[in-house]
Design an enzyme around this catalytic site. Structure first.
Site, short mmCIF file in Angstrom:
data_model
loop_
_atom_site.label_atom_id
_atom_site.label_comp_id
_atom_site.label_asym_id
_atom_site.label_seq_id
_atom_site.Cartn_x
_atom_site.Cartn_y
_atom_site.Cartn_z
N HIS A 39 -9.20 23.37 62.95
CA HIS A 39 -8.55 21.78 62.29
C HIS A 39 -8.84 21.72 61.61
CE1 HIS A 39 -5.98 22.19 66.61
NE2 HIS A 39 -6.85 23.40 67.57
N LYS A 98 -5.02 6.43 63.79
CA LYS A 98 -5.56 6.73 63.18
C LYS A 98 -6.55 7.13 63.33
CE LYS A 98 -3.79 8.45 59.09
NZ LYS A 98 -2.62 9.90 59.68
N ARG A 99 -8.36 7.89 63.23
CA ARG A 99 -9.42 7.54 63.24
C ARG A 99 -9.79 7.07 62.10
NH1 ARG A 99 -12.96 9.63 67.43
NH2 ARG A 99 -14.00 8.89 66.19
N LYS A 144 -9.92 9.69 55.48
CA LYS A 144 -8.49 9.29 55.68
C LYS A 144 -8.12 8.24 54.77
CE LYS A 144 -8.56 10.65 60.21
NZ LYS A 144 -7.55 11.96 61.05
N THR A 185 -0.39 14.26 62.84
CA THR A 185 0.91 14.90 63.99
C THR A 185 1.03 13.08 63.45
OG1 THR A 185 -1.60 14.67 65.00
CG2 THR A 185 -0.42 17.17 65.16
N LYS A 195 5.43 12.10 64.28
CA LYS A 195 5.98 11.35 64.92
C LYS A 195 6.79 9.90 64.62
CE LYS A 195 1.87 12.03 67.79
NZ LYS A 195 0.51 12.40 67.96
C1 NBG Z 1 -7.66 17.46 63.29
C2 NBG Z 1 -7.26 17.36 61.60
C3 NBG Z 1 -5.32 16.97 62.12
C4 NBG Z 1 -5.25 17.44 62.71
C5 NBG Z 1 -5.29 17.66 64.13
C6 NBG Z 1 -4.45 18.94 64.48
C7 NBG Z 1 -10.17 18.35 64.25
C8 NBG Z 1 -11.05 18.63 64.08
N1 NBG Z 1 -9.31 18.13 63.55
O1 NBG Z 1 -5.32 16.72 60.76
O2 NBG Z 1 -8.41 16.85 61.46
O3 NBG Z 1 -3.39 16.93 62.39
O4 NBG Z 1 -6.63 18.24 64.46
O5 NBG Z 1 -4.59 20.20 64.76
O6 NBG Z 1 -9.75 17.42 65.27
#
Ligand code: NBG
Length: 783
Positions: free
Chosen positions: A340, A520-521, A526, A628, A632
């Protein structure tokens, strides 16, 4: 329904209607809904056994499920009945729903993806279990105090949880430490019980129900009575406290390896319990362990459960008596791994010393696995153990049948960067499965106005066949449809504005403004700091010429920063400081408002996404694996301003380049630019707007009481600027002005928004799960 709720209120909760609190009502409704899942749940299990079907096991440290009541009601199609029943009982449906605490057992995208995938597996009728940890405290609750993030413990389990079933009979003893005799006999030095708690997960129409099984740690020796009797009360409870620590907290960081012994213990704890449970279930039905790959597919959600591989080999060899080669073959045929992130700091590795102390037998097995692999692939130069570290990504790759990335771009980058060598040796192993989101939660239920409009035109077939949204395109020629589409968005914005104006001090949001949202985080990659810098520059330009025909905007931010991530927390502080100054500025405050909404979670996302006009997806190219939230937003009719990163690329391909505001460097350009030593200084010099905005940050314009407060941020952006904020600024500004122009043409904007909805069907998690079923798991659905 009314009777069922009343019965639960009396006999499960033990209250009369007169004495019941909102929580009592919510518990009673939840139990009534849970009852309705039970039969389909049993039937799903029965059918899986009868069919001798292959089961999928999704192992994940995180399941960010959010609230479950509305999800259950919507999927069982009981909405009207529940709201009628509650009305008759004198209760308000929306209030009851909103009373549920978010189950925040995840950090962000990775955890939310796991939750969407569980729901889709149920919708499709794929026999599946989710396995994770039942954290007592989920992700921290974020408060903003004087503009700064303050973390408070999350206490969702302090109240009874309506959805789970405790399974004291399903428990396993999980050991740590100790020693290994004769090479194979491991005697752990300490151990805890892993006890199961099951939550049913119903799919659309309630036709299939799978299980989310979360492990809770319990002491093997509950309590030292002798010590208690001697008056040593704290010491008497020590073993219990230690054991419970393992499932106490979710680590609040998804991008850096914590380096904590406890974290490794958590990983082994839930992986080992899950593997044992999987083997027990398999052996209750089949006799030959060599059939495991045929009947079981295990998905490792990132490397957190990577230790499941060596654990499976250990059990097959040491306890079931298979030889190593056979055990390896079985394990490899069963396990798969999703990567991920490519951020180097997030690729898990553990110090050998720690690893060997905690899991001595596993370390030996890992060496054996690694040697066997090296022997079979003599040209390999890397190894799992390297510079005193055990590398979990490498281990996961070697142990897996399939390895997948989460967007097309990310998968290609995996092949060319972190896993370049292993990919060369196993060119068939890496596959792509672009992420998806469940349309039940992320359109049908969170955006009633839009989903009702779609239902009027298309019926409800799209809910589990999201590509049917393409059939909206002909309706775009109907002005009445576009008017209704715009009206739905405006009403969503008005609801949100009402709520924000009540809860956010100093904010006067007006639904006529463009709602520009980044949620988002908080992380440098980001680039929330790119967004706030552009906000500052925009404010400055507006002040220069307030009557220049600006498009009014509301800039919304929300997200949590890891508690130890100092720079990210400074970004939050800066956003709040800018909001304070900008919102109070009489010259511009009809044109520009800024807000940072505290405690971002699934429920807040459900409020914000339907009300967004513009979706900010502005990561440095190559850094966001997929995203993701971006899906949305597009589904709910927000246009994206974004870089060519993660799934943005595929979103743009599908919604059409003319309905997406692209800016910024590509992955290759990013690498080239970074190689120029003074790239940031050059960018600042070339752009007077950027220089002026940075100067305001540096000189204390937003922190008059402490002028040096944000100097660090300004220095970073004009200095090292690893994430290339300065270099992408000018093009971001250009794209934002293009957005302004487009938004000013309301009719055209609505059309483009509606096209985003119509063309986002591919991003359903149902499509993604079908991909996993076909390309990775080799499993079939039973519906
Ligand atoms: C996150 C990514 C995102 C991705 C999500 C789900 C982790 C380690 N990775 O870009 O930063 O959409 O995983 O795949 O949380």
């Amino acid at each position: 329904m009314k009777d069922a709720i009343g019965r639960h209120l009396s006999y499960s909760i033990g209250k009369t209607p007169g004495a019941a609190t909102l929580r009592d009502w919510r518990m009673a409704v939840s139990l009534a809904i849970r009852d309705r899942m039970a039969d389909a749940w049993f039937a799903s299990t029965r059918r899986t056994y009868e069919a001798g079907a292959k089961r999928v096991y999704y192992l994940s440290m995180e399941f960010l499920v959010g609230r479950l009541l509305e999800d259950g009601i919507v999927n069982l199609r009981l909405e009207e009945r529940v709201s009628d029943a509650l009305a008759e009982l004198g209760q308000d449906y929306a209030e009851v729903i909103a009373d549920e605490p978010d189950a925040a057992l995840g950090n962000g995208g990775l955890g939310r993806l796991a939750a969407c995938y569980l729901e889709s597996m149920s919708t499709l009728g794929c026999p599946a279990y989710g396995y994770g940890i039942r954290y007592e405290h989920g992700l921290f609750r974020q408060q903003i105090v004087d503009g700064r993030q303050v973390e408070r413990p999350e206490t969702w389990l302090q109240q009874p949880h309506a959805w789970e079933f405790e399974r004291p009979e399903s428990r396993y003893e999980i050991g740590f430490g100790g020693s290994v005799r004769d090479g194979t006999v491991w005697t752990p030095g300490e151990s805890v019980w892993a006890e199961a708690f099951d939550t049913p997960v119903a799919g659309w129409n309630g036709r299939w129900v799978n299980t989310l099984r979360l492990w809770s740690a319990k002491p093997t020796e509950p309590f030292d009575l002798d010590r208690f009797n001697r008056g040593e009360y704290a010491a008497a409870a020590e073993s219990e406290a230690l054991a419970r620590t393992i499932s106490r907290v979710l680590y609040p960081d998804d991008t850096t390896e914590q380096g904590k012994e406890l974290r490794l213990k958590q990983e082994y704890f839930f992986s080992a319990a899950s593997i044992r449970d999987i083997l027990r279930r398999f052996e209750s039905q089949f006799s030959d362990l060599r059939q495991l790959p045929e009947k079981v597919a295990i998905q490792l959600n990132d490397t957190h459960p990577a230790i499941a591989g060596p654990e499976l080999v250990r059990l097959l060899c040491d306890e079931k008596g298979l030889d190593f080669d056979e055990a390896m073959q079985i394990a490899q045929g069963t396990l798969n791994y999703t990567n991920h992130t490519l951020l180097p700091e997030a690729l898990e590795h553990w110090p050998e010393g720690l690893f060997g102390r905690l899991l001595p037998r596993h370390l030996a097995i890992i060496d054996r696995i690694d040697h066997a692999h090296a022997k079979a692939n003599p040209s390999r130069s890397s190894s799992v153990r390297d510079h005193g570290q055990v590398k979990m990504g490498e281990l996961s790759f070697i142990m897996a049948n399939r390895v997948n990335g989460v967007s097309a771009l990310h998968t290609e980058l995996m092949k060319s960067t972190v896993f370049a060598e292993l990919h060369r040796l196993h060119p068939e192993r890496i596959v792509n499965q672009t992420n998806g989101v469940t349309p039940r939660r992320w359109l049908l239920s969170c955006n009633r106005r839009l989903s009702t409009l779609i239902e009027e035109r298309l019926g409800l077939g799209w809910v589990d066949d999201l590509e049917q949204l393409h059939d909206l395109e002909p309706h775009l020629d109907d002005p009445a449809f576009l008017d209704a589409y715009a009206a739905a968005k405006t009403a969503n914005k008005a609801d949100l504005a009402d709520w924000m104006n009540r809860t956010q001090e100093g904010l006067t949001a007006d639904p006529a403004m463009m709602f520009d949202v980044q949620i988002k985080r908080i992380h440098e990659y980001k680039r929330q700091h790119l967004n706030i810098l552009e906000t500052i520059a925009l404010w400055q330009s507006m002040r220069d010429a307030p009557n220049a025909g600006w498009t009014p905007r509301l800039k919304l931010f929300a997200g949590k920063a890891a508690p130890g991530y100092v720079f990210a927390k400074e970004i939050i502080h800066l956003i709040n400081a800018v909001a304070k100054v900008v919102n109070a500025d009489k010259i511009t405050n009809k044109l520009l408002q800024v807000a940072f909404l505290p405690n971002y979670n699934v429920s807040l996302a459900e409020k914000l996404i339907p009300a967004a006009d513009l979706s900010e997806q502005i990561s440095t190219a190559g850094k966001e694996a997929s995203g993701t939230g971006n899906m949305k937003f597009a589904l709910n009719g927000a246009l994206t301003i974004g870089t060519l990163d993660g799934a943005n690329v595929e979103i743009r391909d599908r919604v059409g380049a003319e309905n997406f505001f692209l800016f910024g460097m590509t992955t290759d350009e990013v690498d080239q630019r970074r190689a120029i030593p003074d790239h940031a200084a050059r960018a600042v010099e070339a752009d007077t707007r950027l220089a002026r905005a940075l100067a305001a940050v540096r000189d204390g314009r937003f922190s008059p009481e402490d002028p040096g407060l944000f100097r660090g941020i300004a220095d970073n952006i004009s200095g090292p600027d690893y994430f290339l904020v300065a270099s992408d600024f000018a093009d971001y500004w250009r794209a934002q002005r293009e957005v302004d122009g487009a938004f000013a043409n309301a009719g055209d904007w609505t059309r483009r928004a509606a096209l985003n909805t119509a063309r986002s069907g591919w991003f359903s998690s149902d499509r993604a799960i079908r991909g996993y079923l076909d390309d990775i798991w080799g499993a079939k659905t039973l519906l």
